[in-house]
Design an enzyme around this catalytic site. Structure first.
Site, PDB file in Angstrom:
ATOM      1  N   LYS A   1     -42.957 -25.328  34.623  1.00 46.81           N
ATOM      2  CA  LYS A   1     -43.839 -25.119  35.632  1.00 46.81           C
ATOM      3  C   LYS A   1     -43.362 -24.484  36.824  1.00 46.81           C
ATOM      4  O   LYS A   1     -44.189 -23.833  37.265  1.00 46.81           O
ATOM      5  CB  LYS A   1     -44.218 -26.682  35.966  1.00 46.81           C
ATOM      6  CG  LYS A   1     -45.050 -27.730  34.980  1.00 46.81           C
ATOM      7  CD  LYS A   1     -45.346 -28.923  35.195  1.00 46.81           C
ATOM      8  CE  LYS A   1     -46.039 -29.601  34.158  1.00 46.81           C
ATOM      9  NZ  LYS A   1     -46.482 -31.061  34.286  1.00 46.81           N
TER      10      LYS A   1
ATOM     11  N   GLN B   1     -44.557 -35.646  38.009  1.00 49.22           N
ATOM     12  CA  GLN B   1     -44.371 -35.762  36.460  1.00 49.22           C
ATOM     13  C   GLN B   1     -44.427 -37.278  35.845  1.00 49.22           C
ATOM     14  O   GLN B   1     -43.705 -37.875  36.275  1.00 49.22           O
ATOM     15  CB  GLN B   1     -43.084 -35.009  36.202  1.00 49.22           C
ATOM     16  CG  GLN B   1     -42.605 -34.603  34.677  1.00 49.22           C
ATOM     17  CD  GLN B   1     -43.907 -33.561  34.243  1.00 49.22           C
ATOM     18  OE1 GLN B   1     -44.453 -32.944  34.662  1.00 49.22           O
ATOM     19  NE2 GLN B   1     -44.272 -33.722  32.860  1.00 49.22           N
TER      20      GLN B   1
ATOM     21  N   ASP C   1     -53.153 -31.784  38.945  1.00 44.61           N
ATOM     22  CA  ASP C   1     -53.004 -32.329  37.473  1.00 44.61           C
ATOM     23  C   ASP C   1     -54.350 -32.911  37.269  1.00 44.61           C
ATOM     24  O   ASP C   1     -54.952 -33.198  35.843  1.00 44.61           O
ATOM     25  CB  ASP C   1     -51.903 -33.626  37.499  1.00 44.61           C
ATOM     26  CG  ASP C   1     -50.763 -33.298  36.798  1.00 44.61           C
ATOM     27  OD1 ASP C   1     -50.807 -32.307  36.080  1.00 44.61           O
ATOM     28  OD2 ASP C   1     -49.791 -34.044  37.190  1.00 44.61           O
TER      29      ASP C   1
HETATM   30  N1  GUN Z   1     -46.286 -35.753  31.601  1.00 42.23           N
HETATM   31  C1  GUN Z   1     -46.808 -35.036  30.182  1.00 42.23           C
HETATM   32  N2  GUN Z   1     -47.701 -34.051  30.402  1.00 42.23           N
HETATM   33  C2  GUN Z   1     -48.016 -34.353  31.934  1.00 42.23           C
HETATM   34  C3  GUN Z   1     -48.940 -33.631  32.835  1.00 42.23           C
HETATM   35  O1  GUN Z   1     -49.654 -32.716  32.360  1.00 42.23           O
HETATM   36  N3  GUN Z   1     -48.433 -33.811  34.317  1.00 42.23           N
HETATM   37  C4  GUN Z   1     -47.755 -34.749  34.437  1.00 42.23           C
HETATM   38  N4  GUN Z   1     -47.963 -34.768  35.944  1.00 42.23           N
HETATM   39  N5  GUN Z   1     -47.008 -35.412  33.907  1.00 42.23           N
HETATM   40  C5  GUN Z   1     -47.022 -35.039  32.540  1.00 42.23           C
END
Ligand code: GUN
Length: 298
Positions: A61, A105, A128
């Site tokens: 990211k 996350q 998200d």
């Molecule tokens: N953990 C696994 N996929 C994601 C996601 O798309 N966003 C977040 N914040 N955590 C994750």
């Protein structure tokens, strides 16, 4: 004697390529904002603990932010942090005018409630798309921040001109992050007839076999075998499981839910893992961050 008709060759849905296209579009939008002296999008990422898979996702990211010219802030906390303290940090980011969007996350340590943490995130910074507000906005006429993974899936279907209207879409997995919002998007935006299967579903194969579009987000490598798939189906694999083993160059590999080797022989379109839905989730996150910025600082 008639020769057997050769089925497939399938079309590989290249999420890496589509996500690169989207990132290029975002880079152009950022360049225009820069020229016009408008605010550059700023994404903050909160990571709790040192889970290896989460670290990899977060690194990707950060890389993506850099590649499109976004500002970013990485906030790391030990897995011993209390829920109360984490809430305070979230409050701080909620009120920081320079941050346009942020994510926490997942997964979080067991002593922290994902629901309480998600509820704390301001919905207009929830890039998200996890909050109740953004989840509900799927069925509004003007959704702002779509749940990132399902949005990425819908974008793949759209950019590959795969029709959804009137099709039978079977979603395996009803998680809040993927399966549940995806089934709503397929209904509301895709006008598909949707069946949702989950861990309580009896005789899963009887449902998956009738799918024109089969979408799976469970996290069980090899769950979907060729006998569970209709000839010519579109197969979208959202599963991402980190499997460890000496046979993998890095000592681990990311596996989807679908037995790709055999299922691909029956599919018309299929996503690989990695390189299918995964990169699209990040592209959606960037797109949501750009939208959040445009809404806050037009
Ligand atoms: N953990 C696994 N996929 C994601 C996601 O798309 N966003 C977040 N914040 N955590 C994750």
């Amino acid at each position: 004697m008639s020769a057997e008709v050769a089925q497939s060759p399938y079309t590989l849905i290249d999420g890496k390529k589509i996500s690169t296209d989207i990132k290029n579009e975002i880079s152009e939008a950022v360049a225009i904002r820069k020229k016009e002296n408008k605010k550059i999008p700023h994404l903050a990422i909160i990571l709790v603990g040192d889970d290896g898979a989460s670290q990899t996702y977060v690194d990707n990211k950060v890389k993506a932010c850099k590649s499109v010219g976004f500002h970013y802030t990485m906030m790391r906390f030990a897995d011993t942090i209390s829920e109360e303290k984490l809430m305070k940090h979230i409050d701080h980011v909620n009120n920081d005018d320079d941050v346009d969007g942020f994510i926490v996350q997942l997964p979080l340590p067991e002593h922290i409630s994902v629901e309480r943490i998600t509820d704390k995130i301001r919905s207009d910074k929830d890039v998200d798309g996890f909050t109740n507000h953004n989840f509900g906005s799927i069925i509004s006429k003007k959704p702002l921040l779509m749940p990132a993974t399902p949005f990425g899936v819908m974008e793949l279907l759209r950019r590959y001109n795969i029709p959804t209207e009137g099709k039978h879409a079977v979603v395996v997995g009803a998680s809040r992050i993927a399966g549940a919002p995806l089934s709503m998007m397929l209904t509301e935006q895709g006008h598909a007839t949707v069946t949702i299967c989950h861990k309580y579903t009896k005789d899963l194969a009887s449902f998956t076999r009738s799918a024109d579009i089969l979408l799976t987000a469970v996290g069980k490598p090899g769950l979907i075998t060729a006998d569970m798939v209709k000839e010519g189906a579109v197969v979208i694999d959202i599963g991402t499981t980190r499997v460890e083993g000496p046979e993998y160059a890095k000592g681990w590999a990311i596996k989807g839910d679908v037995d790709f080797k055999n299922v691909s022989q029956k599919a018309s379109f299929i996503t690989p893992v990695p390189g299918g839905v995964g990169p699209m989730t990040i592209a959606s996150l960037l797109l949501n961050t750009l939208r959040a910025t445009e809404a806050r600082n037009p």
